[in-house]
Design a protein around this motif. Structure first.
Motif, PDB file in Angstrom:
ATOM      1  N   SER A 274      -3.452   0.723  -3.747  1.00 56.95           N
ATOM      2  CA  SER A 274      -3.490  -0.511  -2.966  1.00 56.95           C
ATOM      3  C   SER A 274      -2.759  -0.342  -1.641  1.00 56.95           C
ATOM      4  O   SER A 274      -1.867   0.513  -1.515  1.00 56.95           O
ATOM      5  N   PRO A 275      -3.119  -1.141  -0.641  1.00 57.05           N
ATOM      6  CA  PRO A 275      -2.381  -1.113   0.635  1.00 57.05           C
ATOM      7  C   PRO A 275      -0.889  -1.379   0.443  1.00 57.05           C
ATOM      8  O   PRO A 275      -0.058  -0.825   1.158  1.00 57.05           O
ATOM      9  N   ASN A 276      -0.564  -2.193  -0.560  1.00 59.47           N
ATOM     10  CA  ASN A 276       0.844  -2.486  -0.835  1.00 59.47           C
ATOM     11  C   ASN A 276       1.587  -1.244  -1.315  1.00 59.47           C
ATOM     12  O   ASN A 276       2.742  -1.004  -0.934  1.00 59.47           O
ATOM     13  N   ALA A 277       0.907  -0.432  -2.146  1.00 65.05           N
ATOM     14  CA  ALA A 277       1.527   0.808  -2.628  1.00 65.05           C
ATOM     15  C   ALA A 277       1.749   1.789  -1.480  1.00 65.05           C
ATOM     16  O   ALA A 277       2.817   2.405  -1.364  1.00 65.05           O
ATOM     17  N   ARG A 278       0.731   1.922  -0.620  1.00 71.31           N
ATOM     18  CA  ARG A 278       0.876   2.810   0.533  1.00 71.31           C
ATOM     19  C   ARG A 278       2.012   2.328   1.433  1.00 71.31           C
ATOM     20  O   ARG A 278       2.764   3.133   1.987  1.00 71.31           O
ATOM     21  N   LYS A 279       2.105   1.009   1.572  1.00 69.36           N
ATOM     22  CA  LYS A 279       3.162   0.440   2.407  1.00 69.36           C
ATOM     23  C   LYS A 279       4.543   0.797   1.847  1.00 69.36           C
ATOM     24  O   LYS A 279       5.469   1.102   2.596  1.00 69.36           O
TER      25      LYS A 279
ATOM     26  N   GLY B 217       8.520  10.210   0.194  1.00 65.91           N
ATOM     27  CA  GLY B 217       7.444   9.323   0.629  1.00 65.91           C
ATOM     28  C   GLY B 217       6.174  10.078   0.958  1.00 65.91           C
ATOM     29  O   GLY B 217       5.073   9.673   0.563  1.00 65.91           O
ATOM     30  N   ALA B 218       6.316  11.192   1.675  1.00 60.98           N
ATOM     31  CA  ALA B 218       5.139  12.003   2.029  1.00 60.98           C
ATOM     32  C   ALA B 218       4.508  12.609   0.786  1.00 60.98           C
ATOM     33  O   ALA B 218       3.275  12.669   0.648  1.00 60.98           O
TER      34      ALA B 218
ATOM     35  N   VAL C 293      10.201   5.546   6.223  1.00 65.83           N
ATOM     36  CA  VAL C 293      10.930   4.858   7.296  1.00 65.83           C
ATOM     37  C   VAL C 293      12.419   4.761   6.948  1.00 65.83           C
ATOM     38  O   VAL C 293      13.283   5.009   7.790  1.00 65.83           O
ATOM     39  N   ALA C 294      12.709   4.416   5.680  1.00 62.61           N
ATOM     40  CA  ALA C 294      14.107   4.355   5.243  1.00 62.61           C
ATOM     41  C   ALA C 294      14.771   5.718   5.391  1.00 62.61           C
ATOM     42  O   ALA C 294      15.933   5.812   5.815  1.00 62.61           O
ATOM     43  N   GLY C 295      14.023   6.776   5.043  1.00 64.18           N
ATOM     44  CA  GLY C 295      14.553   8.125   5.194  1.00 64.18           C
ATOM     45  C   GLY C 295      14.851   8.468   6.639  1.00 64.18           C
ATOM     46  O   GLY C 295      15.885   9.086   6.945  1.00 64.18           O
TER      47      GLY C 295
END
Length: 442
Positions: free
Chosen positions: A18-23, A411-412, A30-32
């Motif tokens: 889902s887009p939410n999961a990708r987000k 994340g990646a 971003v946090a990293g």
């Protein structure tokens, strides 16, 4: 939720990221980046570095030998920490990624049926191998500018008469030289990626066409891969980790690094299985499958400890200076900066999984397996930290830069892994042992 199709024996399930999961994955990156930026700023300003003064200089001769080469060298501390952290995280994530293929190959040659339902998770886990190759080559080449990771890359260190000359390192020049090192790196990771792709292609072709032809081909490919991996994984451990402490060596080190990668890979597969199960996928995965994964984590946490203790005990008992220096650095060196991690390593990687997963019920409960899986992944990330930092950063180590870098890699990694998971059915619909896996109990 999972999408089921009747024409594939009511077993096919397709992951929809889902887009939410990708987000969420992007937010981890971003946090990293934010944590990394804070860490770089603090390091550049020298905040928290006052306890480092004198410690590295006092320990320089112990770690690399006497002479000019033993003093501080390399990039500014903040930049060197970034380079070493990139190396540390990439070695960890690449090694864990390869375990996906190793685990799958072992299941093939063992004619194992229970693991068929988690086979696609293993295929997806190996998605990091090619990015890992690119990053590893890039970081190594950047590190050569100021010799930030490997002491043996210092100019003149193998040239007799040079101010940086080191006779012990010069004796290893046939193996530790930059061209041969790069050839091994590209060859090993290239081979792992090739066999990963080959097994993936056979698996997808089996989904489309059915039959047992692809299964038997996969067994042959897996057998060849395991022989190659058995050799290349040990040599890669010498290259990517042990050669940081160039004077020191251990004949058990290849097994030690593999054990850390292996149990981390199993923990990653277990965690992914549970998360997918909780999201409504993998409806045919039952307590028996989780129990087997729990037994693997329990058993190989003990195996890692066995290798750790065997290596430590022999070196401690012999008490030879050229061997004991490795543990002296981590137990009491650099004003004891690594001592707490040394003992914490045993608690999180052995005592915690051993005690928590001792009972049968614990190995069948998703919440217990999830907690232990996360602990093992954090613990063995810390294990690689402890392998690399004393030999590279000495007393100038830290955690903010390193945690920020780890979050970016995580994340990646999740983006690539979930993308591969979504490209085929989560269930290999025509695998000859699928029925055995669906009805598996323990």
């Amino acid at each position: 939720m999972a999408t089921l199709t009747h024409h594939e024996s009511v077993t096919a399930e397709y992951l929809e990221v889902s887009p939410n999961a990708r987000k969420k994955f992007i937010l981890i990156i971003v946090a990293g980046v934010i944590v990394l930026a804070i860490g770089l700023l603090l390091a550049a300003l020298g905040i928290g570095a006052e306890h480092h003064e004198g410690a590295a200089a006092a320990h320089g001769a112990t770690s690399h030998g006497a002479g000019p080469a033993a003093g501080h060298h390399g990039s500014p501390a903040w930049l060197k920490r970034l380079i070493v952290s990139l190396w540390h995280n990439n070695v960890f994530f690449t090694g864990v990624s390869a375990i996906g293929t190793v685990f799958m190959a072992i299941q093939y040659v063992a004619y194992a049926g229970w693991s068929v339902l988690i086979k696609r998770i293993n295929e997806a886990l190996s998605a990091w191998l090619l990015p890992g190759l690119v990053i590893m080559v890039a970081v190594f080449l950047v590190s050569l500018i100021n010799n930030d990771i490997f002491h043996w890359t210092m100019p003149g260190i193998m040239e007799k008469g040079n101010a940086n000359y080191d006779a012990i390192i010069a004796g290893k020049s046939g193996f530790l030289n930059i061209p041969f090192y790069l050839i091994r790196m590209v060859l090993f990771l290239g081979l792992w990626a090739f066999f990963t792709k080959r097994l993936r292609d056979l698996s997808l072709a089996e989904d489309l066409n059915g039959g047992t032809e692809y299964f038997h081909k996969s067994i042959n490919v897996s057998a060849l891969f395991l022989v190659i991996y058995a050799v290349t994984s040990s040599i890669s451990a010498w290259d990517w980790v042990m050669s940081v402490d160039t004077h020191w060596f251990s004949t058990m080190f290849g097994w030690y690094v593999f054990a850390s990668w292996w149990v981390s890979g199993i923990a990653a597969v277990t965690l992914c299985t549970i998360l997918l199960k909780q999201a409504g996928y993998l409806r045919f995965v039952k307590e028996g499958h989780l129990h087997d994964l729990g037994k693997f984590m329990f058993g190989f946490s003990i195996f890692w400890t066995y290798v750790w203790f065997s290596q430590f005990m022999l070196i401690w008992y012999a008490n030879l200076p050229e061997e004991s220096v490795y543990y002296n650095q981590r137990l009491g060196g650099f004003n004891g900066q690594y001592t707490w991690m040394f003992f914490g390593n045993l608690i999180i990687n052995f005592a915690f999984p051993f005690l928590v997963l001792m009972t049968r019920d614990a190995k069948r409960q998703m919440i217990m397996l999830k907690i232990v899986s996360i602990a093992i992944l954090i613990g063995h990330w810390s294990d690689f930290y402890l392998m690399l930092m004393p030999g590279t950063m000495k007393a100038e180590n830290g955690f903010v830069i390193e945690i920020g870098t780890a979050l970016i890699f995580l994340g990646a990694f999740l983006l690539l892994m979930t993308k591969r998971l979504s490209q085929a059915s989560l269930v290999p619909v025509h695998h000859p042992f699928l029925d055995e896996s669906v009805h598996h109990t323990t």
